[in-house]
Write a protein that holds these residues in place. Sequence first.
Motif, PDB file in Angstrom:
ATOM      1  N   THR A   1      42.513  42.153  43.579  1.00 38.46           N
ATOM      2  CA  THR A   1      42.588  43.575  43.911  1.00 38.46           C
ATOM      3  C   THR A   1      44.060  43.958  44.030  1.00 38.46           C
ATOM      4  O   THR A   1      44.927  43.086  44.082  1.00 38.46           O
ATOM      5  N   PRO A   2      44.364  45.250  44.110  1.00 36.52           N
ATOM      6  CA  PRO A   2      45.760  45.650  44.303  1.00 36.52           C
ATOM      7  C   PRO A   2      46.384  45.068  45.575  1.00 36.52           C
ATOM      8  O   PRO A   2      47.596  44.885  45.649  1.00 36.52           O
ATOM      9  N   ASN A   3      45.529  44.738  46.564  1.00 36.13           N
ATOM     10  CA  ASN A   3      46.025  44.148  47.811  1.00 36.13           C
ATOM     11  C   ASN A   3      46.084  42.629  47.767  1.00 36.13           C
ATOM     12  O   ASN A   3      46.371  41.993  48.772  1.00 36.13           O
TER      13      ASN A   3
ATOM     14  N   ILE B   1      38.796  38.510  43.476  1.00 35.52           N
ATOM     15  CA  ILE B   1      37.465  38.977  43.112  1.00 35.52           C
ATOM     16  C   ILE B   1      36.722  37.834  42.428  1.00 35.52           C
ATOM     17  O   ILE B   1      37.259  37.196  41.523  1.00 35.52           O
ATOM     18  N   VAL B   2      35.489  37.587  42.875  1.00 36.14           N
ATOM     19  CA  VAL B   2      34.675  36.502  42.329  1.00 36.14           C
ATOM     20  C   VAL B   2      33.388  37.094  41.762  1.00 36.14           C
ATOM     21  O   VAL B   2      32.708  37.877  42.433  1.00 36.14           O
ATOM     22  N   TYR B   3      33.065  36.717  40.531  1.00 42.08           N
ATOM     23  CA  TYR B   3      31.853  37.181  39.847  1.00 42.08           C
ATOM     24  C   TYR B   3      30.933  35.983  39.627  1.00 42.08           C
ATOM     25  O   TYR B   3      31.383  34.932  39.185  1.00 42.08           O
TER      26      TYR B   3
ATOM     27  N   ILE C   1      24.106  40.046  39.019  1.00 41.17           N
ATOM     28  CA  ILE C   1      25.526  39.741  39.021  1.00 41.17           C
ATOM     29  C   ILE C   1      26.050  40.083  40.406  1.00 41.17           C
ATOM     30  O   ILE C   1      25.845  41.197  40.899  1.00 41.17           O
ATOM     31  N   ASN C   2      26.676  39.113  41.034  1.00 40.44           N
ATOM     32  CA  ASN C   2      27.250  39.313  42.364  1.00 40.44           C
ATOM     33  C   ASN C   2      28.760  39.424  42.229  1.00 40.44           C
ATOM     34  O   ASN C   2      29.387  38.590  41.568  1.00 40.44           O
ATOM     35  N   ILE C   3      29.330  40.455  42.834  1.00 42.73           N
ATOM     36  CA  ILE C   3      30.766  40.667  42.828  1.00 42.73           C
ATOM     37  C   ILE C   3      31.217  40.662  44.284  1.00 42.73           C
ATOM     38  O   ILE C   3      30.710  41.448  45.093  1.00 42.73           O
TER      39      ILE C   3
ATOM     40  N   ILE D   1      33.262  42.606  51.664  1.00 45.05           N
ATOM     41  CA  ILE D   1      33.027  43.519  50.545  1.00 45.05           C
ATOM     42  C   ILE D   1      32.283  42.790  49.435  1.00 45.05           C
ATOM     43  O   ILE D   1      32.721  41.726  48.975  1.00 45.05           O
ATOM     44  N   SER D   2      31.152  43.363  49.015  1.00 46.75           N
ATOM     45  CA  SER D   2      30.388  42.774  47.913  1.00 46.75           C
ATOM     46  C   SER D   2      29.529  43.843  47.249  1.00 46.75           C
ATOM     47  O   SER D   2      29.286  44.903  47.814  1.00 46.75           O
TER      48      SER D   2
END
Length: 56
Positions: free
Chosen positions: A3-5, A9-11, A37-39, A46-47
């Motif tokens: 992320t920008p921070n 991120i995991v998919y 699909i889990n993000i 956050i998910s």
Amino acid sequence: MTTPNGGEIVYTSSNDSATTVSASGLITAIASGNSTINITIKNTTISKTVNIDVSS
């Protein structure tokens, strides 16, 4: 992917025989079937989930 921070991120796919998902989030249909699909962003709450139905 991050992320920008800087959060990672995991998919993941619940059914690799129907769909696969790459580390960058690219979803590929493999065969007929259903999958989720889990993000997620590591070390956060956050998910998001996306349900996918593949038909031939």
